[in-house]
Design a protein around this motif. Sequence first.
Motif: not given
Length: 585
Positions: A191-212
């Motif tokens: 595993y790697a520890l995240p330098q940032s949640p960059q890709t996950f927050k983009q996936l949350l936008m794909v998931g429709g959460l709109d504002k995270y």
Amino acid sequence: MYRSHTCGELRTPDIGTRVILSGWVQKVRDKGFVVWVDLRDRYGITQLVFDEQRTTATLLAEARKLGREFVIQVHGEVIERTSKNPQLSTGDIEILVSEIKILNPALLPPFTIEDDTDGGTDLRMKYRYLDIRRNPIKNNLIFRSKVAMEVRKYLSEQGFIEVETPYLIKSTPEGARDFVVPSRMNQGQFYALPQSPQTFKQLLMVGGLDKYFQIVKCFRDEDLRADRQPEFTQIDCEMAFVEQEDVLNAFEGLTRHLLKEIRGIEVEKFPRMTYDEAMKTYGNDKPDIRFEMRFGELNDVSQHRDFQIFNAAELVVGIAVPGGASLTRKEIDHLTDWLRRPQIGAKGMVYVRCNEDGSYKSSVDKFYDQEDLKKWAEATNAQTGDLICVLSGDTMSTRTQLSALRMEMAERLGLRNPLVFAPLWVIDFPLLEKDEETGDYHAMHHPFTSPKPGQLELLDTDPDAVRANAYDLVLNGNEIGGGSIRIHDKKMQSTMFRHLGFTEEEARAQFGFLMDAFQYGAPPHGGIAFGLDRLVAILGGQETIRDFIAFPKNNSGRDVMIDAPAPIDKAQLKELNLRLENNEG
């Protein structure tokens, strides 16, 4: 119960009240017939009194056994203090103790638990739990909590949803080295520890959460300094169906809210500056605009004489140091030596004094007349009494050197007032940076940043000209936040990966999950991440983040308190199928 009141809340109206207090012994003063004890907790200090007339001999003897940092509980009556202390909020009262209990004795601390301690940085970091008892550190941590609470309050009221993202993720190139974690159940994989949640927050936008948003720990294995730690905290945010203007307005609002609620300061619309303008005017992309000393480019008014140093330079540029004409020749020589240090790297400095009578005196009078020097003064906006400092050489190095000089002179002149706050948006960054050694390009922000509209085609013909749909928020010469409008189209993302040197297979292996997600209706989206540690320090009037972190690492990335990093047991290594060089077994 251990206490009925804290050590910071009792006042004159409480006189006559029976109370129970608990805390740490700050100081004991024994005058023979009377003993005073300062009792401290998180909330303040209350003076305890034991005297021969009103205290039993047994109780007085117990008081004399107390040492610094003993944890005690006392019962007693609030009485009026004879010699009042206006420096303490509880300075009008004291406690006449009727009962005392030592909850825990303490060794003598290795440094004094006072605001002005005698402990050095290394010693205080080793005993950080003692350092936190001191008001400066304690108050910094309380201040940090207040800032974080205001962030959560504001963003929640704006419709943002707080979502936690994973800490154990896949290693991806984001510009710094990853911290890696071996997997026991999947041997040979990490595993790697995240330098940032960059890709996950983009996936949350794909998931429709709109504002995270998320106040999240991030990790980068890079060289450290005063404002950088291997683990740090971000205020990470993302929004769907937005353009750059929407993001800037949203987070300008957050910053204004923090300045008002935390510092009581009202700030109107934040100024904006392009990256190119920042570099040309201040020599860096995070300029401190609390003071002037803007760059004045002098090529046109300095390369017409026989001064070959200027004639051979790609850039001749200067600043006007306010009141600097009063510097002695020795002081200017010291300044030149400061510029020549390896950390700065300048070869020398030309200077011009702007005299009170309107004349000019320079270190290059042999080559330039008064009319020439007047034009230099006009280009740098120098006034009577100022000192014009001029550097020359290749453009990037010279700007960097003059920027360092500008900040140094501002520090010496007291122009960097920590109680003045000057925010600034820097926009239109280059999309790509070129490695001068290899000729390869890499993303200035990260691979998911979109180019400015209409500039994608330039990637094939003139990549240096492509500007990113990216922005940084600067406060007092420090970048406190950065973000961009993201690529949300698979085809454009593939093009970006190709220009960054990824083969199609490499891109698929690293980011296939994101590319797949884009095929299922990814909305336009963008966001920003604030460095909470740095933001809190600046709002607190400082630039060093360490004192605003409960348990920081030192400049070698070590936690000297728990002695980490440290070797691990051989059995653990074997279980993880790892073997270290020169490690027996």
